[in-house]
Design an enzyme around this catalytic site. Structure first.
Site, PDB file in Angstrom:
ATOM      1  N   SER A  13     -36.148 -30.256  59.548  1.00 17.93           N
ATOM      2  CA  SER A  13     -36.040 -29.033  58.744  1.00 17.93           C
ATOM      3  C   SER A  13     -34.744 -28.993  57.942  1.00 17.93           C
ATOM      4  O   SER A  13     -34.721 -28.466  56.817  1.00 17.93           O
ATOM      5  CB  SER A  13     -36.183 -27.784  59.615  1.00 17.93           C
ATOM      6  OG  SER A  13     -35.038 -27.565  60.402  1.00 17.93           O
ATOM      7  N   ASN A  14     -33.669 -29.551  58.470  1.00 18.37           N
ATOM      8  CA  ASN A  14     -32.436 -29.611  57.669  1.00 18.37           C
ATOM      9  C   ASN A  14     -32.582 -30.580  56.503  1.00 18.37           C
ATOM     10  O   ASN A  14     -32.040 -30.332  55.418  1.00 18.37           O
ATOM     11  CB  ASN A  14     -31.241 -29.982  58.547  1.00 18.37           C
ATOM     12  CG  ASN A  14     -30.676 -28.777  59.276  1.00 18.37           C
ATOM     13  OD1 ASN A  14     -30.070 -27.904  58.658  1.00 18.37           O
ATOM     14  ND2 ASN A  14     -30.897 -28.712  60.585  1.00 18.37           N
ATOM     15  N   ARG A  65     -26.222 -50.949  69.371  1.00 21.29           N
ATOM     16  CA  ARG A  65     -25.951 -49.829  68.466  1.00 21.29           C
ATOM     17  C   ARG A  65     -25.497 -50.346  67.101  1.00 21.29           C
ATOM     18  O   ARG A  65     -25.969 -49.901  66.057  1.00 21.29           O
ATOM     19  CB  ARG A  65     -24.881 -48.920  69.092  1.00 21.29           C
ATOM     20  CG  ARG A  65     -24.697 -47.600  68.365  1.00 21.29           C
ATOM     21  CD  ARG A  65     -23.715 -46.702  69.099  1.00 21.29           C
ATOM     22  NE  ARG A  65     -24.125 -46.393  70.446  1.00 21.29           N
ATOM     23  CZ  ARG A  65     -25.093 -45.533  70.780  1.00 21.29           C
ATOM     24  NH1 ARG A  65     -25.738 -44.873  69.849  1.00 21.29           N
ATOM     25  NH2 ARG A  65     -25.402 -45.328  72.044  1.00 21.29           N
ATOM     26  N   MET A  90     -30.348 -38.078  66.469  1.00 22.83           N
ATOM     27  CA  MET A  90     -29.909 -37.863  67.848  1.00 22.83           C
ATOM     28  C   MET A  90     -29.361 -39.128  68.500  1.00 22.83           C
ATOM     29  O   MET A  90     -29.639 -39.414  69.658  1.00 22.83           O
ATOM     30  CB  MET A  90     -31.052 -37.257  68.672  1.00 22.83           C
ATOM     31  CG  MET A  90     -31.579 -35.943  68.101  1.00 22.83           C
ATOM     32  SD  MET A  90     -30.313 -34.700  67.747  1.00 22.83           S
ATOM     33  CE  MET A  90     -30.173 -33.954  69.355  1.00 22.83           C
ATOM     34  N   LEU A  93     -23.265 -42.897  66.293  1.00 20.41           N
ATOM     35  CA  LEU A  93     -23.065 -43.993  65.344  1.00 20.41           C
ATOM     36  C   LEU A  93     -21.955 -44.905  65.855  1.00 20.41           C
ATOM     37  O   LEU A  93     -21.023 -44.450  66.528  1.00 20.41           O
ATOM     38  CB  LEU A  93     -22.686 -43.429  63.971  1.00 20.41           C
ATOM     39  CG  LEU A  93     -23.821 -42.695  63.246  1.00 20.41           C
ATOM     40  CD1 LEU A  93     -23.270 -41.925  62.056  1.00 20.41           C
ATOM     41  CD2 LEU A  93     -24.914 -43.657  62.798  1.00 20.41           C
ATOM     42  N   HIS A 109     -24.209 -29.503  63.439  1.00 21.21           N
ATOM     43  CA  HIS A 109     -24.317 -29.325  64.885  1.00 21.21           C
ATOM     44  C   HIS A 109     -24.539 -27.839  65.178  1.00 21.21           C
ATOM     45  O   HIS A 109     -23.858 -26.984  64.596  1.00 21.21           O
ATOM     46  CB  HIS A 109     -23.038 -29.818  65.565  1.00 21.21           C
ATOM     47  CG  HIS A 109     -23.121 -29.734  67.065  1.00 21.21           C
ATOM     48  ND1 HIS A 109     -23.869 -30.622  67.808  1.00 21.21           N
ATOM     49  CD2 HIS A 109     -22.597 -28.840  67.940  1.00 21.21           C
ATOM     50  CE1 HIS A 109     -23.784 -30.281  69.087  1.00 21.21           C
ATOM     51  NE2 HIS A 109     -23.028 -29.206  69.197  1.00 21.21           N
ATOM     52  N   ASP A 141     -16.413 -38.544  62.577  1.00 24.26           N
ATOM     53  CA  ASP A 141     -15.443 -39.581  62.927  1.00 24.26           C
ATOM     54  C   ASP A 141     -15.930 -40.278  64.197  1.00 24.26           C
ATOM     55  O   ASP A 141     -17.083 -40.108  64.592  1.00 24.26           O
ATOM     56  CB  ASP A 141     -14.013 -39.008  63.027  1.00 24.26           C
ATOM     57  CG  ASP A 141     -13.858 -38.050  64.196  1.00 24.26           C
ATOM     58  OD1 ASP A 141     -14.763 -37.960  65.045  1.00 24.26           O
ATOM     59  OD2 ASP A 141     -12.799 -37.387  64.264  1.00 24.26           O
ATOM     60  N   ASP A 145     -19.234 -35.217  67.681  1.00 26.15           N
ATOM     61  CA  ASP A 145     -19.174 -33.833  67.185  1.00 26.15           C
ATOM     62  C   ASP A 145     -17.728 -33.375  67.000  1.00 26.15           C
ATOM     63  O   ASP A 145     -17.340 -32.297  67.453  1.00 26.15           O
ATOM     64  CB  ASP A 145     -19.929 -32.897  68.149  1.00 26.15           C
ATOM     65  CG  ASP A 145     -21.408 -33.242  68.241  1.00 26.15           C
ATOM     66  OD1 ASP A 145     -21.969 -33.735  67.243  1.00 26.15           O
ATOM     67  OD2 ASP A 145     -22.004 -33.034  69.308  1.00 26.15           O
TER      68      ASP A 145
HETATM   69  C1  GAR Z   1     -30.724 -28.963  64.374  1.00 22.46           C
HETATM   70  O1  GAR Z   1     -30.579 -27.755  65.080  1.00 22.46           O
HETATM   71  C2  GAR Z   1     -29.426 -29.725  64.354  1.00 22.46           C
HETATM   72  O2  GAR Z   1     -28.305 -28.881  64.234  1.00 22.46           O
HETATM   73  C3  GAR Z   1     -29.454 -30.379  65.703  1.00 22.46           C
HETATM   74  O3  GAR Z   1     -30.772 -30.806  65.867  1.00 22.46           O
HETATM   75  C4  GAR Z   1     -31.633 -29.924  65.144  1.00 22.46           C
HETATM   76  C5  GAR Z   1     -32.473 -30.763  64.219  1.00 22.46           C
HETATM   77  O4  GAR Z   1     -33.455 -29.980  63.601  1.00 22.46           O
HETATM   78  N1  GAR Z   1     -28.543 -31.474  65.776  1.00 22.46           N
HETATM   79  C6  GAR Z   1     -27.871 -31.788  66.883  1.00 22.46           C
HETATM   80  O5  GAR Z   1     -27.987 -31.198  67.934  1.00 22.46           O
HETATM   81  C7  GAR Z   1     -26.949 -32.990  66.720  1.00 22.46           C
HETATM   82  N2  GAR Z   1     -26.039 -33.057  67.811  1.00 22.46           N
HETATM   83  P1  GAR Z   1     -34.174 -30.491  62.288  1.00 22.46           P
HETATM   84  O6  GAR Z   1     -34.718 -31.899  62.624  1.00 22.46           O
HETATM   85  O7  GAR Z   1     -35.287 -29.525  62.076  1.00 22.46           O
HETATM   86  O8  GAR Z   1     -33.174 -30.517  61.176  1.00 22.46           O
END
Ligand code: GAR
Length: 199
Positions: A13-14, A65, A90, A93, A109, A141, A145
């Site tokens: 969604s982001n 990785r 998830m 890096l 985050h 970095d 997070d």
């Molecule tokens: C979002 O809430 C993002 O902030 C989080 O995963 C979700 C992804 O949603 N990211 C983390 O927790 C990274 N540590 P999306 O796939 O719908 O964008």
């Protein structure tokens, strides 16, 4: 034109919010070059392709990785990507990748960092009993997070909230501030002073 690569692992969604902001003219001077998912069935891959954005699956399994990150970087470089946006990617890096794209990797985050880094930030916030949480866009970095903060937004935690209801409230703000943060970085109208991003 700055070319953006987006890394995802799930719903996307982001990624969609970024794509809509770019196509709606809210990120002047940017275009989305590529979406990479490390999960073949990630819904976000299909959502990218529906929008005419190239979406590819790169399997991290069976690779170190850094090997996986080198494979991603090769695809990003092949498309002349300038800026990498993590959008629900998830995986950590490697230091190699961070150096390869130094100060050019952004992450979102779902907490007010430095509170609640890592997995299930919204569940951690509920468990801790905070009265407000939110989201953070930061430069990546080598620590989880952790990098310099570009934008944050605050949301209230309501009585009776669950990790799910809080996540939904935070997500609305994620979709607002991520494009704003990307627009700032693309504009170049900032400088980095230690941990601070100065506009
Ligand atoms: C979002 O809430 C993002 O902030 C989080 O995963 C979700 C992804 O949603 N990211 C983390 O927790 C990274 N540590 P999306 O796939 O719908 O964008």
């Amino acid at each position: 034109m700055k070319r953006i690569g987006i890394l995802i692992s799930g719903r996307g969604s982001n990624m969609v919010a970024l794509a809509e902001a770019v196509s709606g003219g809210k990120v002047p001077g940017a275009e989305i070059a590529l979406v990479i998912s490390n999960i073949e069935t990630a819904a976000g891959l299909e959502r990218a392709r529906e929008r005419g954005i190239e979406g590819i699956f790169l399997n991290h399994k069976g690779k170190t990785r850094e090997e996986h990150d080198r494979a991603m970087a090769a695809e990003l470089h092949r498309r002349s990507v300038d800026l990498v946006c993590l959008a629900g990617y998830m995986r950590l890096l490697s230091p190699w990748f961070i150096r390869e794209f130094e100060h050019r990797v952004l992450n979102i985050h779902p907490s007010l960092l430095p509170s609640f880094p890592g997995l299930d930030a919204q569940g951690q916030a509920i468990e801790y009993g905070v009265k407000a949480s939110g989201c953070t866009v930061h430069l990546v970095d080598e620590q989880l997070d952790h990098g310099p903060i570009i934008k944050q937004a605050v949301v209230p935690v309501m009585p009776g909230d669950t990790a799910g209801s809080l996540s939904a409230r935070i997500l609305d703000e994620e979709h607002r501030i991520y494009p704003e943060a990307v627009a700032l970085i693309v504009s170049g109208n900032y400088r980095i002073d230690g941990r601070r991003i100065i506009e």
